[in-house]
Design a protein around this motif. Sequence first.
Motif, PDB file in Angstrom:
ATOM      1  N   ALA A 125       0.636  -1.263  -0.036  1.00 19.69           N
ATOM      2  CA  ALA A 125       0.076  -0.003  -0.082  1.00 19.69           C
ATOM      3  C   ALA A 125       0.704   1.208   0.007  1.00 19.69           C
ATOM      4  O   ALA A 125       2.173   1.298   0.529  1.00 19.69           O
ATOM      5  CB  ALA A 125      -0.917  -0.055   1.261  1.00 19.69           C
ATOM      6  N   ALA A 126       0.323   2.302  -0.421  1.00 23.40           N
ATOM      7  CA  ALA A 126       1.112   3.609  -0.481  1.00 23.40           C
ATOM      8  C   ALA A 126       0.189   4.622  -0.242  1.00 23.40           C
ATOM      9  O   ALA A 126      -1.211   4.699  -0.438  1.00 23.40           O
ATOM     10  CB  ALA A 126       1.612   3.981  -1.893  1.00 23.40           C
ATOM     11  N   VAL A 127       0.603   5.789   0.467  1.00 23.56           N
ATOM     12  CA  VAL A 127       0.034   6.986   0.778  1.00 23.56           C
ATOM     13  C   VAL A 127       0.692   8.104   0.363  1.00 23.56           C
ATOM     14  O   VAL A 127       2.035   8.195   0.761  1.00 23.56           O
ATOM     15  CB  VAL A 127      -0.235   7.236   2.351  1.00 23.56           C
ATOM     16  CG1 VAL A 127      -0.801   8.631   2.554  1.00 23.56           C
ATOM     17  CG2 VAL A 127      -1.021   5.955   3.069  1.00 23.56           C
ATOM     18  N   PHE A 152      -2.122  -3.941  -4.716  1.00 23.02           N
ATOM     19  CA  PHE A 152      -1.484  -2.780  -4.390  1.00 23.02           C
ATOM     20  C   PHE A 152      -2.902  -1.805  -3.985  1.00 23.02           C
ATOM     21  O   PHE A 152      -3.861  -1.596  -4.868  1.00 23.02           O
ATOM     22  CB  PHE A 152      -0.706  -2.227  -5.430  1.00 23.02           C
ATOM     23  CG  PHE A 152      -0.002  -1.200  -5.141  1.00 23.02           C
ATOM     24  CD1 PHE A 152       1.529  -1.505  -4.699  1.00 23.02           C
ATOM     25  CD2 PHE A 152      -0.326   0.181  -4.976  1.00 23.02           C
ATOM     26  CE1 PHE A 152       2.251  -0.446  -4.044  1.00 23.02           C
ATOM     27  CE2 PHE A 152       0.720   1.149  -4.329  1.00 23.02           C
ATOM     28  CZ  PHE A 152       1.905   0.976  -4.024  1.00 23.02           C
ATOM     29  N   CYS A 153      -2.632  -1.156  -3.042  1.00 20.66           N
ATOM     30  CA  CYS A 153      -3.940  -0.231  -2.676  1.00 20.66           C
ATOM     31  C   CYS A 153      -3.135   1.252  -2.496  1.00 20.66           C
ATOM     32  O   CYS A 153      -2.133   1.261  -1.781  1.00 20.66           O
ATOM     33  CB  CYS A 153      -4.194  -0.448  -1.115  1.00 20.66           C
ATOM     34  SG  CYS A 153      -5.495   1.009  -0.732  1.00 20.66           S
ATOM     35  N   LEU A 154      -3.696   2.187  -3.350  1.00 16.11           N
ATOM     36  CA  LEU A 154      -3.011   3.559  -3.596  1.00 16.11           C
ATOM     37  C   LEU A 154      -4.002   4.363  -2.781  1.00 16.11           C
ATOM     38  O   LEU A 154      -5.006   4.591  -3.461  1.00 16.11           O
ATOM     39  CB  LEU A 154      -2.930   4.016  -5.102  1.00 16.11           C
ATOM     40  CG  LEU A 154      -2.520   5.256  -5.429  1.00 16.11           C
ATOM     41  CD1 LEU A 154      -1.219   5.576  -4.576  1.00 16.11           C
ATOM     42  CD2 LEU A 154      -2.258   5.488  -6.833  1.00 16.11           C
ATOM     43  N   VAL A 155      -3.621   5.246  -2.062  1.00 15.02           N
ATOM     44  CA  VAL A 155      -4.390   6.323  -1.328  1.00 15.02           C
ATOM     45  C   VAL A 155      -3.653   7.519  -1.682  1.00 15.02           C
ATOM     46  O   VAL A 155      -2.320   8.008  -1.168  1.00 15.02           O
ATOM     47  CB  VAL A 155      -4.329   5.943   0.267  1.00 15.02           C
ATOM     48  CG1 VAL A 155      -5.126   7.295   0.776  1.00 15.02           C
ATOM     49  CG2 VAL A 155      -4.995   4.804   0.812  1.00 15.02           C
ATOM     50  N   ARG A 156      -4.195   8.366  -2.495  1.00 22.01           N
ATOM     51  CA  ARG A 156      -3.301   9.411  -3.002  1.00 22.01           C
ATOM     52  C   ARG A 156      -4.385  10.790  -2.600  1.00 22.01           C
ATOM     53  O   ARG A 156      -5.606  10.781  -2.486  1.00 22.01           O
ATOM     54  CB  ARG A 156      -3.258   9.544  -4.659  1.00 22.01           C
ATOM     55  CG  ARG A 156      -4.505   9.568  -5.393  1.00 22.01           C
ATOM     56  CD  ARG A 156      -4.155   9.868  -6.822  1.00 22.01           C
ATOM     57  NE  ARG A 156      -3.221  10.863  -7.111  1.00 22.01           N
ATOM     58  CZ  ARG A 156      -2.780  10.819  -8.349  1.00 22.01           C
ATOM     59  NH1 ARG A 156      -3.148  10.035  -9.619  1.00 22.01           N
ATOM     60  NH2 ARG A 156      -2.020  11.771  -8.636  1.00 22.01           N
ATOM     61  N   SER A 157      -3.706  11.913  -2.348  1.00 18.06           N
ATOM     62  CA  SER A 157      -4.263  13.369  -2.118  1.00 18.06           C
ATOM     63  C   SER A 157      -3.620  14.397  -2.800  1.00 18.06           C
ATOM     64  O   SER A 157      -2.526  14.341  -3.221  1.00 18.06           O
ATOM     65  CB  SER A 157      -3.620  13.373  -0.505  1.00 18.06           C
ATOM     66  OG  SER A 157      -4.048  14.840  -0.208  1.00 18.06           O
ATOM     67  N   ASP A 158      -4.758  14.963  -3.458  1.00 19.96           N
ATOM     68  CA  ASP A 158      -4.129  16.364  -4.260  1.00 19.96           C
ATOM     69  C   ASP A 158      -5.066  17.506  -4.043  1.00 19.96           C
ATOM     70  O   ASP A 158      -6.362  17.131  -3.391  1.00 19.96           O
ATOM     71  CB  ASP A 158      -4.337  15.808  -5.872  1.00 19.96           C
ATOM     72  CG  ASP A 158      -3.361  14.652  -6.163  1.00 19.96           C
ATOM     73  OD1 ASP A 158      -2.226  15.081  -6.603  1.00 19.96           O
ATOM     74  OD2 ASP A 158      -3.512  13.411  -6.173  1.00 19.96           O
ATOM     75  N   ARG A 159      -4.672  18.502  -4.468  1.00 22.04           N
ATOM     76  CA  ARG A 159      -5.551  19.515  -4.153  1.00 22.04           C
ATOM     77  C   ARG A 159      -6.853  19.603  -4.981  1.00 22.04           C
ATOM     78  O   ARG A 159      -7.974  19.713  -4.225  1.00 22.04           O
ATOM     79  CB  ARG A 159      -4.879  20.908  -4.766  1.00 22.04           C
ATOM     80  CG  ARG A 159      -3.736  21.022  -3.618  1.00 22.04           C
ATOM     81  CD  ARG A 159      -3.034  22.460  -3.898  1.00 22.04           C
ATOM     82  NE  ARG A 159      -2.670  22.741  -5.612  1.00 22.04           N
ATOM     83  CZ  ARG A 159      -1.479  22.353  -6.168  1.00 22.04           C
ATOM     84  NH1 ARG A 159      -0.411  21.543  -5.433  1.00 22.04           N
ATOM     85  NH2 ARG A 159      -1.233  22.600  -7.260  1.00 22.04           N
ATOM     86  N   THR A 160      -6.782  19.408  -6.232  1.00 18.89           N
ATOM     87  CA  THR A 160      -8.034  19.425  -7.100  1.00 18.89           C
ATOM     88  C   THR A 160      -7.898  18.290  -8.218  1.00 18.89           C
ATOM     89  O   THR A 160      -6.736  17.898  -8.418  1.00 18.89           O
ATOM     90  CB  THR A 160      -8.221  20.745  -7.778  1.00 18.89           C
ATOM     91  OG1 THR A 160      -7.483  20.931  -8.531  1.00 18.89           O
ATOM     92  CG2 THR A 160      -8.624  21.813  -6.797  1.00 18.89           C
ATOM     93  N   GLU A 161      -8.961  17.928  -9.015  1.00 16.81           N
ATOM     94  CA  GLU A 161      -8.816  16.861  -9.973  1.00 16.81           C
ATOM     95  C   GLU A 161      -7.653  17.334 -11.073  1.00 16.81           C
ATOM     96  O   GLU A 161      -7.124  16.827 -11.707  1.00 16.81           O
ATOM     97  CB  GLU A 161      -9.986  16.580 -10.703  1.00 16.81           C
ATOM     98  CG  GLU A 161      -9.883  15.222 -11.669  1.00 16.81           C
ATOM     99  CD  GLU A 161     -11.332  15.140 -12.110  1.00 16.81           C
ATOM    100  OE1 GLU A 161     -11.465  14.239 -13.079  1.00 16.81           O
ATOM    101  OE2 GLU A 161     -12.340  15.237 -11.337  1.00 16.81           O
ATOM    102  N   ALA A 162      -7.771  18.604 -11.392  1.00 19.81           N
ATOM    103  CA  ALA A 162      -6.916  19.531 -12.497  1.00 19.81           C
ATOM    104  C   ALA A 162      -5.566  19.350 -12.122  1.00 19.81           C
ATOM    105  O   ALA A 162      -4.674  19.423 -13.031  1.00 19.81           O
ATOM    106  CB  ALA A 162      -7.605  20.840 -12.755  1.00 19.81           C
ATOM    107  N   SER A 163      -5.291  19.434 -10.701  1.00 25.13           N
ATOM    108  CA  SER A 163      -3.862  19.445 -10.404  1.00 25.13           C
ATOM    109  C   SER A 163      -3.257  17.959 -10.471  1.00 25.13           C
ATOM    110  O   SER A 163      -2.010  17.994  -9.734  1.00 25.13           O
ATOM    111  CB  SER A 163      -3.769  20.335  -9.268  1.00 25.13           C
ATOM    112  OG  SER A 163      -4.343  19.672  -8.106  1.00 25.13           O
ATOM    113  N   THR A 164      -4.143  17.078 -10.512  1.00 24.45           N
ATOM    114  CA  THR A 164      -3.591  15.686 -10.264  1.00 24.45           C
ATOM    115  C   THR A 164      -2.673  14.978 -11.418  1.00 24.45           C
ATOM    116  O   THR A 164      -3.361  14.946 -12.374  1.00 24.45           O
ATOM    117  CB  THR A 164      -4.913  14.616 -10.034  1.00 24.45           C
ATOM    118  OG1 THR A 164      -5.699  15.260  -9.060  1.00 24.45           O
ATOM    119  CG2 THR A 164      -4.416  13.429  -9.773  1.00 24.45           C
TER     120      THR A 164
END
Length: 362
Positions: A125-127, A152-164
């Motif tokens: 897994a990843a954060v 595999f588990c992916l936990v992702r953090s972004d500001r907005t979808e457009a910035s991903t």
Amino acid sequence: MPSSAAERAGFHPLRVSEVERLTDDSVAVTFAVPADLHTAYRHTPGQHLTLRRTGPDGEEIRRTYSICAPAAPEGRTPVLRVGIRLVDGGEFSTYALKELAVGDTVDVMPPMGRFVLDPRPGQFAAVVGGSGITPVLSIAATLLAREPQARFCLVRSDRTEASTMFLDEVADLKDRYPDRFQLVTVLSREEQQAGLPSGRLDQDRLTGLLPALLPVGAIDGWFLCGPLGLVQNAEAALRALDVPRGRIHQEIFHVDDGSAPAPAAAADTPAHATLTATLHGRSGNWPVQRGETLLETVLRARADAPYACKGGVCGTCRAFLVSGEVRMDRNFALEPEETDAGYVLACQSHPATPEVELDFDR
């Protein structure tokens, strides 16, 4: 993967074969690798490249960027594709987004880094936050393609979808491996139509979220990558959930000035100190000038000393402490196992004894 420090330290001019716009403030840059350099530039999933260019005032600029492409199998041409996000005032990232074009040549050091996963069966897994997706994309894509018994588990953090960054590549993994790849997306500044509520992934939120997503104690390896705050919060959450330290791997992509330890006072350095260093099979010894780091001492005599960020983040200047004692201002690159084994970051180390010996070749 390079087998020696001497091989790792050398730069080679590589031609840019593709520049792809990912978001308004990020690009993916691909380099062509000549046949005679295939061995030197074959990477392990999760490694990074150090890029070098000469600035407008003649100064040398080095930056490290993680490889996002899957690792090429033995006998195949290695694919060197890195993700670069614009940093305010960043000399190299500004150049990459505004000037770099197909056909240009960039000095590139062979792959380095220990934030890696050799494909094997298991559950991982990843954060990640922001551009922290870059090395994890290589890790997940290589793992799932080569090891049918891996999840595999992916936990992702972004500001907005457009910035991903790498939206299409991650979506492709989800389509190709629907039973083995789990994706959880959190946007900090934008509400999603479906999924988790917006907001930051702090320690409390991660402590509650992760056990609801997957069996935390059964995960064989955790990969944390992104800004310092996110990585620290994720590590604290995992430790609170009794995850052993040895299963947690981390790489910092950005250190806020207010959260970094303050450099130690130069007054703590012995008045007269001497550094002996072995680099690329040759040894030398030099006096350490007041207030300078051990990397700066070596660079006064040896321009080929390995370094990139000079901020204690990338780990390029890692060296083995043969004798003496040093004091590191900060360390965001070495795992506790590495420091326990005697490794230090030369860019952050000052002599704490009159004589110090480093070995860059170990």
